[in-house]
Design an enzyme around this catalytic site. Structure first.
Site, PDB file in Angstrom:
ATOM      1  N   SER A  34       2.359   4.673  -7.864  1.00  0.00           N
ATOM      2  CA  SER A  34       3.660   4.477  -6.921  1.00  0.00           C
ATOM      3  C   SER A  34       4.030   2.771  -8.258  1.00  0.00           C
ATOM      4  CB  SER A  34       3.425   3.865  -5.770  1.00  0.00           C
ATOM      5  OG  SER A  34       3.269   4.570  -5.144  1.00  0.00           O
ATOM      6  N   GLU A  94       4.855  -2.609  -8.352  1.00  0.00           N
ATOM      7  CA  GLU A  94       3.647  -2.807  -7.948  1.00  0.00           C
ATOM      8  C   GLU A  94       3.076  -2.823  -9.398  1.00  0.00           C
ATOM      9  OE1 GLU A  94       2.497  -1.149  -4.315  1.00  0.00           O
ATOM     10  OE2 GLU A  94       1.115  -0.116  -5.469  1.00  0.00           O
ATOM     11  N   ARG A 149      -2.720  -6.803  -1.113  1.00  0.00           N
ATOM     12  CA  ARG A 149      -3.282  -5.992  -2.503  1.00  0.00           C
ATOM     13  C   ARG A 149      -2.732  -7.543  -3.184  1.00  0.00           C
ATOM     14  NH1 ARG A 149      -3.153  -1.954  -0.400  1.00  0.00           N
ATOM     15  NH2 ARG A 149      -1.397  -0.162  -0.692  1.00  0.00           N
TER      16      ARG A 149
HETATM   17  C1  FAD Z   1      -2.905   8.125  -9.235  1.00  0.00           C
HETATM   18  C2  FAD Z   1      -2.351   6.815  -8.673  1.00  0.00           C
HETATM   19  C3  FAD Z   1      -3.082   5.860  -7.350  1.00  0.00           C
HETATM   20  C4  FAD Z   1      -3.075   5.344  -6.757  1.00  0.00           C
HETATM   21  N1  FAD Z   1      -3.084   4.860  -6.096  1.00  0.00           N
HETATM   22  C5  FAD Z   1      -3.299   3.741  -5.624  1.00  0.00           C
HETATM   23  C6  FAD Z   1      -3.212   3.685  -3.678  1.00  0.00           C
HETATM   24  O1  FAD Z   1      -3.811   3.809  -3.328  1.00  0.00           O
HETATM   25  N2  FAD Z   1      -3.184   2.272  -3.734  1.00  0.00           N
HETATM   26  C7  FAD Z   1      -3.697   1.472  -4.848  1.00  0.00           C
HETATM   27  O2  FAD Z   1      -3.997  -0.096  -3.831  1.00  0.00           O
HETATM   28  N3  FAD Z   1      -3.517   1.588  -5.528  1.00  0.00           N
HETATM   29  C8  FAD Z   1      -3.857   2.778  -6.333  1.00  0.00           C
HETATM   30  N4  FAD Z   1      -2.983   2.828  -7.678  1.00  0.00           N
HETATM   31  C9  FAD Z   1      -3.473   1.935  -8.823  1.00  0.00           C
HETATM   32  C10 FAD Z   1      -4.929   1.575  -9.660  1.00  0.00           C
HETATM   33  O3  FAD Z   1      -5.399   2.901  -9.487  1.00  0.00           O
HETATM   34  C11 FAD Z   1      -5.151   0.352  -8.715  1.00  0.00           C
HETATM   35  O4  FAD Z   1      -4.619  -0.591  -8.673  1.00  0.00           O
HETATM   36  C12 FAD Z   1      -6.563  -0.044  -9.069  1.00  0.00           C
HETATM   37  O5  FAD Z   1      -7.333  -0.786  -8.242  1.00  0.00           O
HETATM   38  C13 FAD Z   1      -5.953  -0.784 -11.009  1.00  0.00           C
HETATM   39  O6  FAD Z   1      -7.750  -0.649 -11.255  1.00  0.00           O
HETATM   40  P1  FAD Z   1      -7.793  -0.534 -13.009  1.00  0.00           P
HETATM   41  O7  FAD Z   1      -9.775  -0.812 -13.360  1.00  0.00           O
HETATM   42  O8  FAD Z   1      -7.071   0.264 -13.081  1.00  0.00           O
HETATM   43  O9  FAD Z   1      -7.610  -2.219 -13.564  1.00  0.00           O
HETATM   44  P2  FAD Z   1      -6.355  -2.413 -14.545  1.00  0.00           P
HETATM   45  O10 FAD Z   1      -5.556  -1.319 -14.471  1.00  0.00           O
HETATM   46  O11 FAD Z   1      -7.285  -2.149 -15.824  1.00  0.00           O
HETATM   47  O12 FAD Z   1      -6.418  -3.378 -14.386  1.00  0.00           O
HETATM   48  C14 FAD Z   1      -5.051  -4.101 -12.965  1.00  0.00           C
HETATM   49  C15 FAD Z   1      -5.710  -5.922 -12.762  1.00  0.00           C
HETATM   50  O13 FAD Z   1      -6.572  -5.806 -12.721  1.00  0.00           O
HETATM   51  C16 FAD Z   1      -7.222  -6.752 -13.199  1.00  0.00           C
HETATM   52  N5  FAD Z   1      -8.508  -6.292 -13.451  1.00  0.00           N
HETATM   53  C17 FAD Z   1      -9.379  -5.109 -13.500  1.00  0.00           C
HETATM   54  N6  FAD Z   1     -10.781  -5.572 -14.106  1.00  0.00           N
HETATM   55  C18 FAD Z   1     -11.027  -6.911 -13.949  1.00  0.00           C
HETATM   56  C19 FAD Z   1     -11.690  -7.313 -14.034  1.00  0.00           C
HETATM   57  N7  FAD Z   1     -13.321  -6.733 -13.983  1.00  0.00           N
HETATM   58  N8  FAD Z   1     -11.657  -8.884 -13.368  1.00  0.00           N
HETATM   59  C20 FAD Z   1     -11.028  -9.588 -13.313  1.00  0.00           C
HETATM   60  N9  FAD Z   1      -9.475  -8.874 -13.197  1.00  0.00           N
HETATM   61  C21 FAD Z   1      -9.484  -7.839 -13.795  1.00  0.00           C
HETATM   62  C22 FAD Z   1      -6.533  -6.035 -15.108  1.00  0.00           C
HETATM   63  O14 FAD Z   1      -6.552  -7.245 -15.504  1.00  0.00           O
HETATM   64  C23 FAD Z   1      -4.982  -6.152 -14.440  1.00  0.00           C
HETATM   65  O15 FAD Z   1      -4.517  -7.293 -13.905  1.00  0.00           O
HETATM   66  C24 FAD Z   1      -2.838   4.234  -8.282  1.00  0.00           C
HETATM   67  C25 FAD Z   1      -3.033   4.496  -9.036  1.00  0.00           C
HETATM   68  C26 FAD Z   1      -3.093   5.023  -9.573  1.00  0.00           C
HETATM   69  C27 FAD Z   1      -2.763   6.299 -11.166  1.00  0.00           C
END
Ligand code: FAD
Length: 312
Positions: free
Chosen positions: A211, A303, A159
Site C-alpha cells: 500500500s 506509507e 507502524r
Molecule cells: C505486497 C506487499 C504487502 C505488504 N503488506 C504489508 C502489511 O500487511 N503490513 C505491513 O505492515 N506492511 C506491509 N508491507 C510493507 C512491507 O512489507 C513491510 O513494511 C516490511 O516489514 C518491510 O520490511 P523490509 O525488510 O522489506 O524493509 P525495507 O523495505 O528494506 O526497509 C524498510 C525500512 O526499514 C529499515 N530497515 C530494514 N532492515 C533494518 C534493520 N535490520 N535495522 C534497522 N532498520 C532496518 C530500512 O532502513 C527502511 O527504513 C507490504 C509490502 C508489500 C510489497
C-alpha cells in the site's frame, strides 16, 4: 566485503532504482560493525536495507553506503525463538510451523525481513510484530555499541518503534520471540489462509511495494464529508477508511504513467507493469494525492518510504 556501484533494483521488490555507490552485506554482528566503520571512513551517508519491500529507490540510485544486515540466525529453545534481522518473514513462519510454535500466523504473506518488520512494527489481520517480541538486539551506528532492549523499551506503536524514531541510527541485529506450542497442521493452515487472502486481494502478479498511502483515520475526515465517506469502517487498529476506496471513487483505478499503473485490483497499490521508473511512480503518487485532496479535502500520507539522497 565492500562492493561499489551495486544495482539496488535487484534488492527491491519494485525492481526500480539505480545503483548504490557503496554496498556492504553483513552476515554477523562483527561484519555489521566493520561495515559501519567503513562507511565512516568513506564519510558516506548510510542506509540500512532489509528486503526492500517498502521502498521507492530513486532512478539515480543512492550516492552513499548501503548496509544490508543479513544475519540469518534461527534457533529455538523451548517456546523461545531467536531470529536474525536478515531472516525473511516467510522463512521465520516456515520455521515456527515446522517447530509447531504458534503466534505469528497473522504474518502469513507479509513480505520483507525481520529487521524491516521490527523497525516499522509491521502488522496485518489484527496482529503486529510487537505482539510476541521479548527483546531486540541492535547496534548504534555512531558508537558501534550493542543495545539489548526489552519489548517495552522498544516503544512499539502503530507502524513504529524506537528504531523508526531514531531513523537509521541503529541497525537491528536480532530479535527474540515468545511463542506458544501449537498444532503443526493448524499453524500451517493459519498461515496459508492469510497468504491466500493476500493473493486474492493484492496485485501480486506485478512488482510492487504494498500500500502506497496510509489508510485515513476517521477523525481526519472533514465533518462535511463524514456522512458520505464514513461507512464500512476498518479497524487498523484505529478506525480508518481504506485509501483504496478513495482512490477508486476519485476515478483513478487503472490510470497509468510511463510503466507504472494504479492497480485496478487494489487502487492503493501502484504497480510496475512495464519497466517503470521511480519518476513514473512519483508522478502517479502526486496525481493520487492531488485528486483525493481536490475531491474529498483529505491529505493522504505515504506509507512507503522514499529513499532520499541529496548530492553535497
Ligand atoms: C505486497 C506487499 C504487502 C505488504 N503488506 C504489508 C502489511 O500487511 N503490513 C505491513 O505492515 N506492511 C506491509 N508491507 C510493507 C512491507 O512489507 C513491510 O513494511 C516490511 O516489514 C518491510 O520490511 P523490509 O525488510 O522489506 O524493509 P525495507 O523495505 O528494506 O526497509 C524498510 C525500512 O526499514 C529499515 N530497515 C530494514 N532492515 C533494518 C534493520 N535490520 N535495522 C534497522 N532498520 C532496518 C530500512 O532502513 C527502511 O527504513 C507490504 C509490502 C508489500 C510489497
Amino acid at each position: 566485503m565492500l562492493q561499489e556501484n551495486v544495482s539496488l533494483s535487484a534488492y527491491a521488490s519494485y525492481k526500480i532504482g539505480g545503483p548504490a555507490r557503496f554496498f556492504w552485506r553483513a552476515k554477523t554482528t562483527s561484519d555489521i560493525r566493520r561495515g559501519l566503520k567503513e562507511a565512516k571512513r568513506l564519510k558516506a551517508p548510510l542506509f540500512i536495507l532489509g528486503g526492500g519491500t517498502n521502498l521507492l529507490i530513486p532512478d539515480k540510485g543512492f550516492g552513499g553506503f548501503v548496509l544490508k544486515p543479513d544475519v540469518m540466525t534461527l534457533t529455538r529453545r523451548g517456546n523461545i525463538v531467536t531470529a536474525g534481522a536478515g531472516v525473511s518473514i516467510s522463512d521465520l513462519l516456515e520455521f515456527t510451523a515446522k517447530e509447531a510454535l504458534s503466534g505469528l500466523e497473522w504474518a502469513g504473506g507479509l513480505p520483507g525481513t525481520l529487521g524491516g518488520a521490527i523497525r516499522g512494527n509491521a502488522g496485518a489481520f489484527g496482529g503486529e510484530t510487537k505482539d510476541s517480541i521479548v527483546r531486540v538486539k541492535s547496534i548504534d551506528v555512531r558508537t558501534g555499541k550493542i543495545a539489548v532492549r526489552k519489548k517495552n523499551a522498544c516503544r512499539f506503536n502503530y507502524r513504529s518503534s524506537i528504531f523508526k524514531e531514531r531513523n537509521g541510527k541503529e541497525v537491528i541485529v536480532e530479535a527474540v520471540f515468545s511463542l506458544k506450542p501449537g498444532e503443526r497442521k493448524a499453524i500451517r493452515a493459519g498461515i496459508r489462509e492469510k497468504v491466500e487472502y493476500r493473493h486474492s486481494r493484492h496485485p501480486l502478479e506485478y512488482p510492487n511495494i504494498g500500500s502506497i498511502f496510509k489508510n485515513v483515520p476517521v477523525d481526519e475526515i472533514p465533518r462535511s464529508r463524514r456522512k458520505e465517506l464514513v461507512r464500512n469502517v476498518k479497524t487498523d487498529p484505529i478506525p480508518v477508511i481504506p485509501t483504496a476506496r478513495l482512490v477508486s471513487q476519485a476515478g483513478l483505478r487503472g490510470v497509468s504513467f510511463g510503466g507504472a499503473m494504479i492497480s485496478v485490483k487494489h487502487p492503493n497499490f501502484i504497480v510496475n507493469v512495464c519497466e517503470a521508473s521511480a519518476k513514473d511512480v512519483v508522478a502517479l503518487m502526486s496525481l493520487v494525492k492531488h485528486e483525493v485532496r481536490k475531491k474529498f479535502s483529505i491529505r493522504l500520507t505515504e506509507e512507503v518510504e522514499l529513499l532520499h539522497w541529496e548530492e553535497s
